[in-house]
Each structure stands twice: as C-alpha cells, then as structure tokens.
Write a protein that holds these residues in place. Structure first.
Motif, short mmCIF file in Angstrom:
data_model
loop_
_atom_site.label_atom_id
_atom_site.label_comp_id
_atom_site.label_asym_id
_atom_site.label_seq_id
_atom_site.Cartn_x
_atom_site.Cartn_y
_atom_site.Cartn_z
N PHE A 200 0.85 -1.19 0.00
CA PHE A 200 0.00 0.00 0.00
C PHE A 200 0.89 1.24 0.00
CE2 PHE A 200 -2.50 3.18 2.51
CZ PHE A 200 -3.49 3.40 1.56
N VAL A 201 0.64 2.16 -0.93
CA VAL A 201 1.44 3.37 -1.06
C VAL A 201 1.03 4.35 0.04
CG1 VAL A 201 2.06 5.32 -2.53
CG2 VAL A 201 1.72 3.05 -3.53
N ILE A 202 2.00 4.72 0.86
CA ILE A 202 1.73 5.58 2.00
C ILE A 202 2.34 6.96 1.75
CG2 ILE A 202 2.20 5.92 4.46
CD1 ILE A 202 2.33 2.85 4.67
N PRO A 203 1.50 8.00 1.76
CA PRO A 203 2.04 9.36 1.65
C PRO A 203 2.78 9.71 2.94
CG PRO A 203 -0.34 9.40 1.91
CD PRO A 203 0.05 7.98 1.83
N VAL A 204 3.96 10.27 2.81
CA VAL A 204 4.78 10.57 3.98
C VAL A 204 5.09 12.07 4.03
CG1 VAL A 204 6.89 10.01 5.22
CG2 VAL A 204 5.81 8.27 3.79
N PRO A 205 4.21 12.82 4.71
CA PRO A 205 4.52 14.24 4.91
C PRO A 205 5.59 14.39 5.98
CG PRO A 205 2.49 13.67 6.03
CD PRO A 205 2.94 12.44 5.28
N SER A 206 6.03 15.61 6.20
CA SER A 206 7.04 15.86 7.24
C SER A 206 6.51 15.42 8.59
CB SER A 206 7.37 17.36 7.28
OG SER A 206 6.26 18.08 7.79
N MET A 207 7.40 15.18 9.53
CA MET A 207 7.01 14.78 10.88
C MET A 207 6.12 15.85 11.52
SD MET A 207 7.06 12.18 12.84
CE MET A 207 8.37 11.14 12.25
N GLU A 208 6.41 17.12 11.24
CA GLU A 208 5.58 18.19 11.78
C GLU A 208 4.16 18.11 11.26
OE1 GLU A 208 8.62 18.81 10.24
OE2 GLU A 208 9.71 18.96 12.14
N GLU A 209 4.01 17.82 9.96
CA GLU A 209 2.68 17.69 9.37
C GLU A 209 1.97 16.45 9.92
OE1 GLU A 209 -0.61 18.71 6.89
OE2 GLU A 209 0.99 19.80 7.90
N GLN A 210 2.69 15.36 10.10
CA GLN A 210 2.09 14.16 10.71
C GLN A 210 1.54 14.50 12.09
OE1 GLN A 210 4.49 10.51 10.55
NE2 GLN A 210 5.60 11.38 8.81
N GLU A 211 2.31 15.23 12.88
CA GLU A 211 1.90 15.59 14.24
C GLU A 211 0.70 16.54 14.22
OE1 GLU A 211 5.49 16.90 16.14
OE2 GLU A 211 6.34 14.87 16.07
N SER B 261 -2.89 15.64 15.89
CA SER B 261 -3.50 16.53 16.89
C SER B 261 -4.96 16.79 16.56
CB SER B 261 -2.71 17.84 16.94
OG SER B 261 -3.33 18.75 17.77
N ILE B 262 -5.25 17.07 15.32
CA ILE B 262 -6.63 17.33 14.89
C ILE B 262 -7.48 16.09 15.06
CG2 ILE B 262 -8.08 17.88 12.89
CD1 ILE B 262 -5.67 19.64 11.92
N LEU B 263 -6.99 14.96 14.57
CA LEU B 263 -7.78 13.73 14.63
C LEU B 263 -7.95 13.21 16.06
CD1 LEU B 263 -6.47 11.96 11.41
CD2 LEU B 263 -8.62 13.20 11.75
N ASP B 264 -6.95 13.40 16.90
CA ASP B 264 -7.09 13.03 18.31
C ASP B 264 -8.21 13.83 18.98
OD1 ASP B 264 -5.12 11.07 18.33
OD2 ASP B 264 -3.62 12.31 19.36
N ARG B 265 -8.30 15.12 18.65
CA ARG B 265 -9.37 15.95 19.23
C ARG B 265 -10.74 15.46 18.77
NH1 ARG B 265 -5.92 21.11 18.51
NH2 ARG B 265 -6.59 20.81 16.39
N PHE B 266 -10.88 15.13 17.48
CA PHE B 266 -12.15 14.60 16.99
C PHE B 266 -12.47 13.27 17.65
CE2 PHE B 266 -11.93 17.48 13.27
CZ PHE B 266 -13.23 17.97 13.33
N GLU B 267 -11.47 12.43 17.80
CA GLU B 267 -11.71 11.13 18.44
C GLU B 267 -12.16 11.32 19.88
OE1 GLU B 267 -8.82 7.68 19.74
OE2 GLU B 267 -9.15 7.61 17.57
N ALA B 268 -11.55 12.26 20.60
CA ALA B 268 -11.94 12.53 21.98
C ALA B 268 -13.38 13.05 22.04
CB ALA B 268 -10.98 13.53 22.62
N LEU B 269 -13.75 13.94 21.12
CA LEU B 269 -15.12 14.44 21.08
C LEU B 269 -16.10 13.31 20.84
CD1 LEU B 269 -14.76 17.74 19.02
CD2 LEU B 269 -15.47 17.54 21.41
N THR B 270 -15.79 12.44 19.90
CA THR B 270 -16.66 11.32 19.57
C THR B 270 -16.80 10.39 20.76
OG1 THR B 270 -15.98 11.48 17.27
CG2 THR B 270 -17.04 9.44 17.94
N THR B 271 -15.70 10.12 21.46
CA THR B 271 -15.73 9.24 22.62
C THR B 271 -16.55 9.88 23.73
OG1 THR B 271 -13.57 8.36 22.04
CG2 THR B 271 -14.31 8.02 24.30
N ASP B 272 -16.39 11.18 23.96
CA ASP B 272 -17.15 11.87 25.00
C ASP B 272 -18.65 11.86 24.71
OD1 ASP B 272 -14.81 12.42 26.31
OD2 ASP B 272 -14.69 14.51 25.65
#
Length: 186
Positions: free
Chosen positions: A130-141, A145-156
């Motif tokens: 599977f071809v994985i796009p690899v942005p910079s480590m800063e972009e990955q982080e 951060s954004i997806l963790d916040r959405f996941e936390a909202l969904t869990t709450d």
C-alpha cells in the motif's frame, strides 16, 4: 510479521500482555497503552511480539469493512499478538499511520487485495505494498493533533444523543479522509 497461535482459552489474569485479533474489533479503538488480556509463561516463551509504536492489524474477518482494522501499540512492554493478526514495524509516527489505515483510500485498497468469501483475509505482504504518503514529521503531528481531538469528542459523546454521535462520527471521517488524502500527481 504474523502473530502467534493462541486462543481466548489461554488468557490468564496476569502474565505477558497479549492482543487477540478479535479484540481489535471489539475492545480497542485506535491506540492502546495497556492490554486487556494476558497469557501465561508457556505461551509467551514461543512468540513474536509487537513493540512500542508497531501497528497491530487483524488479518481475518467475516466482512471486508472490518478486515485490516488496526490499533497502534503504545505500551511500554512488548505485546504478544495472535496469529490472525500481524504487526507492522515502521518509521512513521505510529498514530499517523494508524489513522491513515482507517481512510477511504485504504478501504478501497483492501477491497482489491483481500481474499476469501465467507472468511475475508488480508495478507501482510499486500498491506506492505500500500502506497503511504509521507509528509514531514511536523505535518504528521499536526494531523494527529486534529484527529485526536475529533476522536476525543466522539468518545465523549458516547453518552449523548445518537444523532449527535452520528454527526460527529461523519465529521471525524470527513476530516480524517481530507487530512490524509494527498495529491498523487506531485
């Protein structure tokens, strides 16, 4: 790397931490720092183990949507993985890769490489292609951060109204796919 043969009947109250492939669907969400189950010394002596940062992916399921579901192992101790799962060593931010393998892009890829009719399987070697796009480590982080916040909202919201939960889930999926879809022409 494929896991080791053990069954739920081998679970003990304490011992070596383990993840059974069936638990990936039912007991874990995206990442884990601790396991829910353990096996005794007899099983743990002859096993391959996932290390901190590895992805643990279920390679067998009854439907195409669920096969290939994975969790990111973030615990300090190595963990034993059952044989209907594999673990993936990599050099990316583990949470980034975990989120990437939940996208529509990976779902479409799974449909191409999965085999079987009654029991669907995905081969670890096919996942490696599977071809994985690899942005910079800063972009990955930033993405994490954004997806963790959405996941936390969904869990709450799990204790909230069903319509609100569904709206948040759809919002999360939209942004996850948008953040993790890259222009392949570049």
């Amino acid at each position: 790397m494929r896991g080791t043969s053990f069954q739920k009947k081998h679970f003990t109250g304490k011992g070596t931490p383990c993840i059974h492939y069936g638990q990936i669907y039912t007991l874990y969400v995206h990442h884990a720092y601790e396991t829910i189950s353990f096996v005794g010394n007899k099983i743990s002596r002859s096993t391959r183990r996932a290390k901190t940062g590895d992805l643990v992916m279920a390679t067998t399921r009854e439907n195409i949507e669920d096969v290939g579901k994975c969790i990111v192992w973030l615990g300090e101790e190595d963990v034993i993985v059952s044989n209907d799962a594999c673990f993936i060593h990599h050099t990316l931010n583990p949470k980034y890769l975990g989120y990437l393998l939940q996208t529509e892009s990976f779902s479409m890829y799974k449909k191409k490489v999965a085999t079987g009719t009654k029991v669907i399987r995905i081969n670890a070697d096919a996942v490696a292609d599977f071809v994985i796009p690899v942005p910079s480590m800063e972009e990955q982080e930033r993405i994490i951060s954004i997806l963790d916040r959405f996941e936390a909202l969904t869990t709450d919201l799990q204790i909230g109204l069903p319509a609100e939960i569904e709206a948040r889930r759809q919002q999360y999926e939209y942004y996850r796919n948008k953040l993790l879809t890259f222009n392949q022409a570049a």
